[in-house]
Design a protein around this motif. Structure first.
Motif, PDB file in Angstrom:
ATOM      1  N   VAL A 113      48.451  35.974  74.891  1.00 32.93           N
ATOM      2  CA  VAL A 113      47.530  35.663  75.984  1.00 32.93           C
ATOM      3  C   VAL A 113      47.960  36.421  77.231  1.00 32.93           C
ATOM      4  N   ILE A 128      44.469  40.539  76.234  1.00 31.63           N
ATOM      5  CA  ILE A 128      44.615  39.586  75.136  1.00 31.63           C
ATOM      6  C   ILE A 128      44.478  40.350  73.812  1.00 31.63           C
ATOM      7  N   LEU A 132      42.926  30.930  71.280  1.00 32.04           N
ATOM      8  CA  LEU A 132      42.909  30.916  72.747  1.00 32.04           C
ATOM      9  C   LEU A 132      42.777  29.487  73.260  1.00 32.04           C
TER      10      LEU A 132
END
Lengths: 477, 477
Positions: free
Chosen positions: A347, A354, A473
């Motif tokens: 991240v 990303i 995510l």
């Protein structure tokens, strides 16, 4: 062979530091997948040309550690365990490598090289792979841009003296030829490239004679097959070109020119000087005489000179190519995509950084009617595409942007290089790689090859890969 | 040894082309003098740091041609005479080389290396010398600029993955240490630099564990002497630093930290993050914990971060240093200064490109009262300076600008390296070279070391050299 040097220590210390932890912590054998990829095309361009794989293969094949290596590591790094040093002494790469062949065109975030293997091994090879691939891919891409703007003219690589050392000059020349250069001045490349190196003469040659015309005469006498005279030592139009014409006339009359002949201009207003020189040569009946230009050339200057009608037949490109002057580093990275069967992503506050999780592959989608590339689709390793069905692809960020593709075929852009530590790939010759790039460029619409503000080629994610990424995510957040 | 590769063919073809003419034309043995020099300081700076001489010496010492070399040259270049190929097979450098020692500061137009010898030999070594010196001098100068702005903080070189190949990373690291870096991540340099390489961990190390805190614990466990934790994988201030603090507290309580410890921040707003991280560490009683920053750093960013009060103890510098990103080529040239006793200069429409004729040397003039460099004076080889007399120097273009110097001493900046083909120079260690640069920088007023718009250091010509140059210029015109 000039380049039998071993690269096992041509890496960052932290690869060993981490390996030492992995081994002692029982993690060394966990299966890891790493991707080497770029985040943006260099030079503000629309594509990137892969180069350096042959040297990566040589590196992996030869990757061993000697007793001398481990003695040095032990002395300088008491934190390294005996277990780790013994592991290194018995090291052999046992993993799998897939990669995009050299001379291929790739785009940001697509794996260029995918390494799957025991964590300790797949981690250890990071820096060396990146150092090789980042360098050659950068120079090959720069060369491809220059070749594009030279529009068929001959381009020669002349930059060794400004390269980042002699090895950068050597492999930079290799990459330049992959990118489309007709040749290089680097003599050392002759065995590798299977072709003669190229060159003319320097200003010191002219200065070492009492007169310019004597220097020209002697040069032509001993180089009847390639009599290119450097005409700008004193005064290009008033002295250099007239002297060259006189020498050419005499030599031609006496049968003293048996191959190429012409002039090189290395300074001044190349548009004006080449045009005037062309007139002088033509007026003297020397329409065959070529004009070579050099002097800090790059794709911008070549395009500009051509748009001004410069009368230049071939281009000697040096500093700007061999150092990739306007973008001297390719930001290729090597990121963990999966560990022990668990897909991973890195991240970042910057959404553009990303990474894409899992063991992936990339399909290039071509229109059946014209063989032009339409888009790339990144998928997980097990996914397939049924080309008999319409293919719906969507933008990975603006997901409402969808395209339905029909009448297409696909090609996986990565091929197997190592399987279970064994090389299964035959490296093509440099000329084959160069030809492959020509094919790749022909399959890419001009809008993507524009020097400035190119159209952005679509690299989309499959639904499954996109969903996996979103899930990971949201787990992190 | 990693770098025993021979460089005899790491050159431009035209060196051989010209050598072939010289030999057949009976000019090969004429005594030539060539100067390697730069025309401007890189990076818009006020000085340049010499590096690469040791590799030039190794190159000259080992300069031989094998039968395989001449067989290849003969096959690819039918213009090369048997006489020339035989000459190469028996080649040995027999000339004289003077050079400025590594770690010295030089200025534009001063000879860095002066080669005097048979024309064919002095010409042949041009490209390889330039390739080596241009590269290492560029990186050493960039490093010196970064060190200047780090104002005593530790700076480490971490750029191998972005170098122009692994050799550029290796010799680039060498040059970075000459420029003042405390160390490099390149393991391969350990034997050369006689010191351990340096490093921390990568994001993939963190990702390879299920949790960040587990990764930290394991890293500290196996690296108690150098426990630097990378804290920006997930969220620097909300997770990374608190996790690091927890791990440090536990390890410190258990005696599990025996050396350096701290954190590394590799992304985001380094000024803000380092300040907040410092507060968190201090509030947790960890005033000893260091903060390492990395992330596309260069001298501009380091100066800017320091001016914002960033709480950073040491700096990991990569891409911008190892590629000299903002000026990735040093324009060092190698020009004929004399042939067969006749001084030569290269004229140019651009007055800034006209060279200085004759076999020259350079005196650096120091004030006796403060040991600071006042100016450099370039003279012909036979000239001397009587330091008991006032010295009048004048600007080489604006000749009415005169200075009279008293109470001074002088030092010749070049020293003998080869005499009659034999090396007469003992190469200092890297640490000695690094220390020499520190001395050189101390002797240079801050105005010349400014990052932006530095004062221009005076390099003047002696009356005799100036007059010779004017005479030759008027002869050409």
């Amino acid at each position: 062979m000039q380049f039998d040097r071993k690269l096992q220590l041509a890496t960052d210390l932290y690869q060993f530091t981490m390996g030492n932890v992995y081994l002692q912590d029982g993690k060394a054998a966990e299966e890891a997948v790493f991707d080497a990829f770029i985040r943006e095309n260099p030079f503000g361009g629309g594509y990137t040309v892969v180069a350096g794989l042959e040297q990566v293969i040589d590196y992996i094949k030869g990757l061993r550690f000697t007793k001398a290596d481990t003695v040095l590591l032990k002395k300088n790094h008491p934190e390294f365990s005996e277990e780790f040093l013994t592991y290194l002494e018995n090291f052999k790469f046992e993993g799998e490598i897939y990669a995009v062949p050299e001379g291929s065109i790739i785009f940001p975030f697509e794996p260029i090289i995918r390494v799957k293997g025991p964590l300790i091994q797949a981690q250890l090879v990071e820096t060396t792979i990146l150092s090789i691939i980042n360098h050659q891919t950068l120079i090959a891409t720069k060369a491809a841009r220059i070749i594009e703007e030279a529009r068929g003219d001959l381009v020669m690589e002349f930059g060794l003296r400004r390269a980042h050392g002699t090895e950068a000059g050597y492999f930079g020349a290799r990459a330049a030829v992959i990118g489309g250069c007709a040749g290089t001045s680097v003599v050392e490349t002759e065995a590798m490239l299977q072709r003669p190196s190229m060159g003319t003469m320097s200003h010191s040659f002219i200065l070492s004679y009492d007169t310019e015309i004597e220097a020209f005469e002697k040069f032509v006498k001993y180089n009847p097959d390639n009599a290119i005279l450097l005409v700008d030592t004193y005064n290009t139009l008033e002295q250099g070109v007239p002297n060259a014409i006189a020498v050419f006339h005499k030599a031609l009359a006496e049968g003293g020119i048996t191959g190429h002949y012409g002039i090189r201009i290395d300074s001044g207003d190349l548009a004006y000087l080449s045009g005037e020189a062309r007139k002088l040569l033509d007026d003297a009946g020397l329409e065959d005489a070529g004009i070579v230009a050099s002097s800090d050339l790059d794709e911008y200057l070549i395009k500009d000179l051509k748009s001004q009608g410069a009368k230049i037949n071939s281009w000697g490109v040096g500093t700007k190519l061999i150092t990739a002057y306007d973008c001297p580093a390719l930001g290729g990275v090597y990121k963990l995509a999966s560990i022990d069967g668990k897909p991973k992503l890195k991240v970042s506050n910057d959404p553009g950084k990303i990474t894409n999780p899992g063991c992936k592959k990339v399909f290039r989608i071509y229109g059946k009617s014209n063989d032009m590339a339409l888009a790339d689709l990144m998928t997980l390793e097990h996914e397939t595409i049924d080309v008999n069905e319409p293919l719906v692809i969507f933008h990975p960020v603006y997901t409402w942007k969808k395209r339905t593709i029909t009448n297409y075929y696909v090609r996986e852009i990565m091929v197997p290089i190592f399987e279970a530590g064994k090389c299964v790939y035959d490296t093509p010759s440099i000329l084959e790689i160069q030809a492959h790039l020509r094919d790749e460029k022909e399959g890419l619409w001009p809008a993507f090859k524009r020097m400035i503000n190119p159209h952005v080629y679509h690299v989309d994610l499959s639904q499954e890969l996109w969903s996996l990424k979103q899930r990971l995510l949201s787990e992190v957040e």
